[in-house]
Write an enzyme that holds these catalytic residues in place. Sequence first.
Site, PDB file in Angstrom:
ATOM      1  N   CYS A  47       0.849  -1.192   0.000  1.00  0.00           N
ATOM      2  CA  CYS A  47       0.000   0.000   0.000  1.00  0.00           C
ATOM      3  C   CYS A  47       0.887   1.245   0.000  1.00  0.00           C
ATOM      4  O   CYS A  47       1.794   1.361   0.824  1.00  0.00           O
ATOM      5  CB  CYS A  47      -0.888  -0.015   1.241  1.00  0.00           C
ATOM      6  SG  CYS A  47      -1.886   1.474   1.414  1.00  0.00           S
ATOM      7  N   CYS A  50       0.427   3.078   3.527  1.00  0.00           N
ATOM      8  CA  CYS A  50       0.894   2.605   4.835  1.00  0.00           C
ATOM      9  C   CYS A  50       1.906   1.475   4.782  1.00  0.00           C
ATOM     10  O   CYS A  50       2.386   1.029   5.820  1.00  0.00           O
ATOM     11  CB  CYS A  50      -0.298   2.181   5.684  1.00  0.00           C
ATOM     12  SG  CYS A  50      -1.068   0.639   5.139  1.00  0.00           S
ATOM     13  N   CYS A  99      -5.120   1.171   6.509  1.00  0.00           N
ATOM     14  CA  CYS A  99      -5.220   2.636   6.484  1.00  0.00           C
ATOM     15  C   CYS A  99      -6.507   3.131   5.836  1.00  0.00           C
ATOM     16  O   CYS A  99      -6.746   4.338   5.795  1.00  0.00           O
ATOM     17  CB  CYS A  99      -4.001   3.250   5.788  1.00  0.00           C
ATOM     18  SG  CYS A  99      -3.984   3.070   3.997  1.00  0.00           S
ATOM     19  N   CYS A 119      -8.635  -4.994  -9.891  1.00  0.00           N
ATOM     20  CA  CYS A 119      -8.209  -3.933 -10.798  1.00  0.00           C
ATOM     21  C   CYS A 119      -7.744  -2.767  -9.922  1.00  0.00           C
ATOM     22  O   CYS A 119      -8.558  -2.078  -9.304  1.00  0.00           O
ATOM     23  CB  CYS A 119      -9.402  -3.545 -11.663  1.00  0.00           C
ATOM     24  SG  CYS A 119      -9.016  -2.371 -12.954  1.00  0.00           S
TER      25      CYS A 119
HETATM   26 FE    FE Z   1      -2.723   1.137   3.536  1.00  0.00          FE
END
Ligand code: FE
Length: 135
Positions: A47, A50, A99, A119
């Site tokens: 991510c 985070c 997050c 996606c």
């Molecule tokens: Fe995150």
Amino acid sequence: MKRIPNSEREWKKKLTPEQYSILREKGTEPAFTGRYYKNKERGVYMCAGCGTELFDSGTKFDSGTGWPSFDMPKNLENIELKKDFSYGMIRTEVLCRKCGGHLGHLFNDGPTPTGQRYCINSCSLEFRKSNHSLE
Ligand code: FE
């Protein structure tokens, strides 16, 4: 694991404008413009908000849509799925559970055995190349 901002003001400071509009405002990057849709290197996609590990390169496939596409998450517990009724469509939104960042959408028309197509916006991801000597 990176520290998670606790206000939108902090998120704005931490993320690029593109990342902010997608992760925090549920935007979508234009197709074929992201930095990862063509990436075929081995590694892990985390991510961008985070640092949580979200997808393995081994589950990535070329969907032809212009967005990075995966047929399963690395760990289902790191992902949150939500019904999304925006733009007159019924879709499944994919978020980072840690997050709350918007990642993209999940469709059930995938070409691999899982039948799933995550996606995902390149902007929501941070790729970490795998180090062969450690595997
Ligand atoms: Fe995150």
